[in-house]
Write an enzyme that holds these catalytic residues in place. Structure first.
Site, PDB file in Angstrom:
ATOM      1  N   CYS A  67      -1.780  -3.711   7.804  1.00  0.00           N
ATOM      2  CA  CYS A  67      -1.598  -2.523   8.849  1.00  0.00           C
ATOM      3  C   CYS A  67      -0.790  -2.955  10.313  1.00  0.00           C
ATOM      4  O   CYS A  67      -0.019  -2.341  10.666  1.00  0.00           O
ATOM      5  CB  CYS A  67      -2.838  -1.660   8.987  1.00  0.00           C
ATOM      6  N   CYS A 124       0.875  -1.239  -0.047  1.00  0.00           N
ATOM      7  CA  CYS A 124      -0.239   0.161  -0.095  1.00  0.00           C
ATOM      8  C   CYS A 124       0.846   1.289  -0.088  1.00  0.00           C
ATOM      9  O   CYS A 124       0.310   2.362  -0.034  1.00  0.00           O
ATOM     10  CB  CYS A 124      -0.870   0.010   1.126  1.00  0.00           C
TER      11      CYS A 124
END
Lengths: 137, 245
Positions: free
Chosen positions: A107, A37
């Site tokens: 994440c 990302c």
């Protein structure tokens, strides 16, 4: 996809944003990134050299809300813990606390990596700073 | 390389029974039912990455002429349906294999490499062994990304306040150019890894088994280069957005 209330709270009021003196001997810095990302996360800790307790933690993350929330939470969690206790934090603990959806699990992986990298950096500094002091504890 | 049937999957023609039929029969020209082939096999090619794009285009046009549903409109329902399915697969295969990055990503998928899964399992391994996790993105690139993001943040803030710092815009613009060069250079690096992958394919069945680490090394390296390239691509995108805002 909608963010959980806890993610939104950390995103709107991130805890412990900032930086510590990278060159200081009692500071460990972890800089990690997720190529999927493009997120980049810096997490720093200041460790008490007598007790091995993390007394201060700061972060700065460029990325999505989940990445910011994960690192914000990570700084909250490591504060007050010893280095060894902090090493036991797992990404799935963060996933549960923040109710991260499967697409955002990376994440939390990043946040765990950041904690480990910061501690690793600190440990390296201790080895080079006082090579004979290991048995003194 | 001329269009030819994929040898391993060849069935006798449903219409005339002659052998040598893959997408269409070489003897009577009738369209065949689609077989479950990967894109490389669809063209009758080995899974090699350094492909001749001109030959790919040529095979594509040859096949698409023969498989085009309009040309098979009179052939009857079933055959027309096959030709529609075959044409659609042909288009996907051509588009995917023509692009160097898509081709590499497709191969990784075929070879069972899950990029995101790798990062997660590396973290789990680091946790179990107490070792430092090897970061996919090299530290100097991370530093650069972090610094640039700080500058972008500053730039956005200035623009929001209606201020303008030409020196900062210029600095960010210069770094964008550097990143674009890096992005290009990584494509060349990827092509170098293709060579070692292709060499492994060329070893043939017997030798491939003993050279498993060569295979793994090439696949890992491809993931590594693609990851770094993605990172830079995302960053260039963010920089462009900040400069134009």
């Amino acid at each position: 996809m909608s963010y959980s209330d806890k993610v939104i709270d950390h995103y709107n009021n991130p805890r412990n944003v900032g930086s510590l003196d990278k060159s200081s001997n009692d500071v460990g810095t972890g800089l990690v990134g997720a190529p999927e990302c493009g997120d980049v996360m810096k997490l720093q800790i200041r460790v008490n050299r007598d007790t091995n307790v993390i007394e201060e933690a700061k972060f700065k993350t460029f990325g999505c809300g989940s990445a910011i929330a994960s690192s914000s939470l990570a700084t909250e969690w490591v504060k007050g813990k010893t280095v060894d206790e902090a090493m036991a934090i797992k990404n799935m603990d963060i996933v549960k606390e923040l109710s991260l959806p499967p697409v955002k699990i990376h994440c939390s992986v990043l946040a765990e990596d950041a904690i480990r990298a910061a501690i690793g950096d600190w440990k390296k500094k201790q080895e080079t700073a006082k090579p004979v002091a290991v048995e003194a504890q | 390389m001329a269009a030819k049937p994929a040898p391993a999957e060849t069935q006798p023609c449903w219409s005339c029974g002659s052998m040598g039929a893959a997408h269409f029969c070489e003897a009577c020209g009738r369209v065949q039912p689609p077989a479950a082939l990967d894109y490389f096999a669809f063209f009758g090619w080995p899974r090699k990455l350094n492909i001749d794009v001109a030959a790919l285009d040529k095979d594509f046009y040859q096949l698409s002429r023969k498989l085009h549903p309009d040309l098979n409109a009179r052939a009857g329902g079933q055959e027309q349906e096959w030709s529609l399915e075959q044409s659609s697969m042909l288009n996907d295969a051509h588009r995917t294999l023509k692009d160097p990055v898509q081709r590499t990503q497709y191969l990784l998928k075929l070879e069972g490499v899950e990029v995101e899964e790798q990062s997660k399992s590396a973290t789990e391994q680091a946790r179990a062994t107490g070792q430092m996790k090897k970061q996919i993105v090299p530290p100097d690139l991370l530093e650069e990304v972090f610094e640039l993001n700080l500058q972008l943040e500053e730039l956005r803030l200035q623009k929001k306040m209606g201020e303008d710092d030409p020196a900062l815009s210029e600095e960010v613009g210069r770094r964008k150019l550097e990143l674009e060069e890096k992005h290009e250079a990584l494509l060349e690096e990827l092509k170098k890894v293709w060579a070692s992958w292709d060499a492994w394919i060329d070893r043939g069945d017997g030798e491939q088994a003993v050279a498993q680490d060569e295979r793994k090394h090439a696949l890992d390296k491809m993931v590594d280069v693609l990851n770094r390239r993605n990172y830079i691509r995302n960053l260039v995108r963010d920089v462009s957005a900040a400069l134009e805002s």
